[in-house]
Design an enzyme around this catalytic site. Structure first.
Site, PDB file in Angstrom:
ATOM      1  N   SER A  52      13.835  -9.233 -10.516  1.00 17.65           N
ATOM      2  CA  SER A  52      13.273  -7.886 -10.521  1.00 17.65           C
ATOM      3  C   SER A  52      13.127  -7.336 -11.930  1.00 17.65           C
ATOM      4  CB  SER A  52      14.170  -6.945  -9.701  1.00 17.65           C
ATOM      5  OG  SER A  52      15.502  -7.008 -10.143  1.00 17.65           O
TER       6      SER A  52
ATOM      7  N   HIS B 224       7.906 -11.433  -7.063  1.00 14.42           N
ATOM      8  CA  HIS B 224       8.959 -10.459  -6.781  1.00 14.42           C
ATOM      9  C   HIS B 224       8.716  -9.763  -5.452  1.00 14.42           C
ATOM     10  CE1 HIS B 224      11.000  -6.398  -7.743  1.00 14.42           C
ATOM     11  NE2 HIS B 224      11.866  -7.211  -7.185  1.00 14.42           N
TER      12      HIS B 224
ATOM     13  N   GLU C 259       5.055  -8.453  -6.201  1.00 13.45           N
ATOM     14  CA  GLU C 259       4.572  -8.405  -7.577  1.00 13.45           C
ATOM     15  C   GLU C 259       4.412  -9.836  -8.088  1.00 13.45           C
ATOM     16  OE1 GLU C 259       6.186  -4.417  -9.728  1.00 13.45           O
ATOM     17  OE2 GLU C 259       7.715  -5.924  -9.273  1.00 13.45           O
TER      18      GLU C 259
ATOM     19  N   ASN D  81       9.773  -1.413 -10.744  1.00 20.65           N
ATOM     20  CA  ASN D  81      11.074  -1.008 -11.276  1.00 20.65           C
ATOM     21  C   ASN D  81      10.980  -0.267 -12.599  1.00 20.65           C
ATOM     22  OD1 ASN D  81      12.950  -1.725  -9.273  1.00 20.65           O
ATOM     23  ND2 ASN D  81      12.709  -3.882  -9.812  1.00 20.65           N
TER      24      ASN D  81
END
Length: 295
Positions: free
Chosen positions: A122, A143, A155, A193
């Site tokens: 992540s 991800h 992702e 994130n």
């Protein structure tokens, strides 16, 4: 490049790895999950079985489909069982050294020179993992989000070495899983994130300062901004150790104060108060013997 990804390996059978394996098997793919040893492999199987049972119980999956998915899954304690895979997805602990060791080992084990090695990290640099192999052009980030069977996003993160054909192949693979794709550059936190973690850290700082209680911080965002879950509940769900690790990775790369993990978060991680998975974080959770109200 492999024209069709039909055989998938997943390294790590924890919450994320088990979810990734489940969606692969439900999509009709031959899937092998590798854990640290036979005991952990059995636990991973139990994790996937329980998830499938929940889906059946909620009417989201019929019994035959669930049984067929489980039949496509194999669980092992040996990386050697991944030798014939078209795609291997690493989903081990969010630690750069551990992940690097996994990629170096997979590079020697996976036989097809066109096979793709992907990481579910992540926040860590994909480039570092690619450079641990002799096939950096076929290493990328893939991800997923927790819970994997529910959340539709993936992702895709290409390093400076990743071949465009590898990106295309995993995007097609994600589509077979019913996932939507966003592309990101190989920078700490990627897209989601890099936006989410500063928001969660701001909520931690607000609770830490005594400005508002954890319950009120969450209620404010749920009732005032129509968020389905408040930031501190979300941090508990993600795992406070994971939130702290991502924050540290972001801060290391960008050196911006908004990414620095607050002292309260660090102390809670040191105390083992990691959120839902330990029964207590910013809130406590039923079944732990620690109550059920906000901390």
């Amino acid at each position: 490049m492999t024209a069709s990804i039909r055989r998938v390996g997943v390294v790590g059978g924890g919450r994320m790895g088990a979810g990734i394996a489940e969606v692969c098997a439900r999509a009709g793919l031959d899937t092998v999950v590798c854990e640290a040893d036979a005991t952990a492999a059995r636990a991973a199987r139990d994790r996937v079985t329980a998830s499938l049972e929940r889906a059946v119980g909620k009417g989201k999956l019929d019994r035959t489909t669930a049984e067929d998915a489980l039949a496509r899954l194999a669980f092992t304690g040996s990386l050697d069982e991944l030798a014939d895979r078209h795609l291997v997805i690493e989903a081990v602990v969010e630690n750069a050294d551990v992940k690097t060791e996994v990629f170096a080992a997979l590079d020697k084990i996976v036989e097809d020179p066109a096979a793709i090695l992907a990481t579910n990290t992540s926040s860590l640099p994909v480039m570092r993992l690619g450079m641990a192999t002799r096939r950096a052009d076929r290493v990328l980030g893939l991800h997923f989000f927790n819970p994997v069977p529910v959340l539709p996003l993936v992702e895709v993160v290409a390093s400076l070495h990743t071949a465009p054909a590898a990106v295309t192949a995993v995007e097609e693979f994600a589509a077979t899983l019913g996932k939507s794709v966003v592309r990101s550059q190989d920078r700490a936190g990627f897209v989601v994130n890099a936006l989410l973690i500063p928001y969660l850290l701001a909520a931690v700082r607000m609770a830490e300062s005594g400005f508002a209680s954890a319950a009120d911080v969450d209620a404010g965002m749920e009732l005032g901004c129509a968020h389905p879950m408040g930031p501190l509940k979300l941090a508990d769900l993600i795992g406070l150790d994971t939130v702290a690790a991502i924050a540290e990775s972001l801060y290391e790369e960008f050196k911006e104060p908004l990414y620095a993990p607050p002292p309260l978060l660090q102390r809670m991680v040191q105390a083992g108060l990691l959120g839902r998975k330990t029964g207590q974080g910013f809130h406590t959770y039923a079944g732990t013997g620690r109550g059920s109200g906000p901390v």
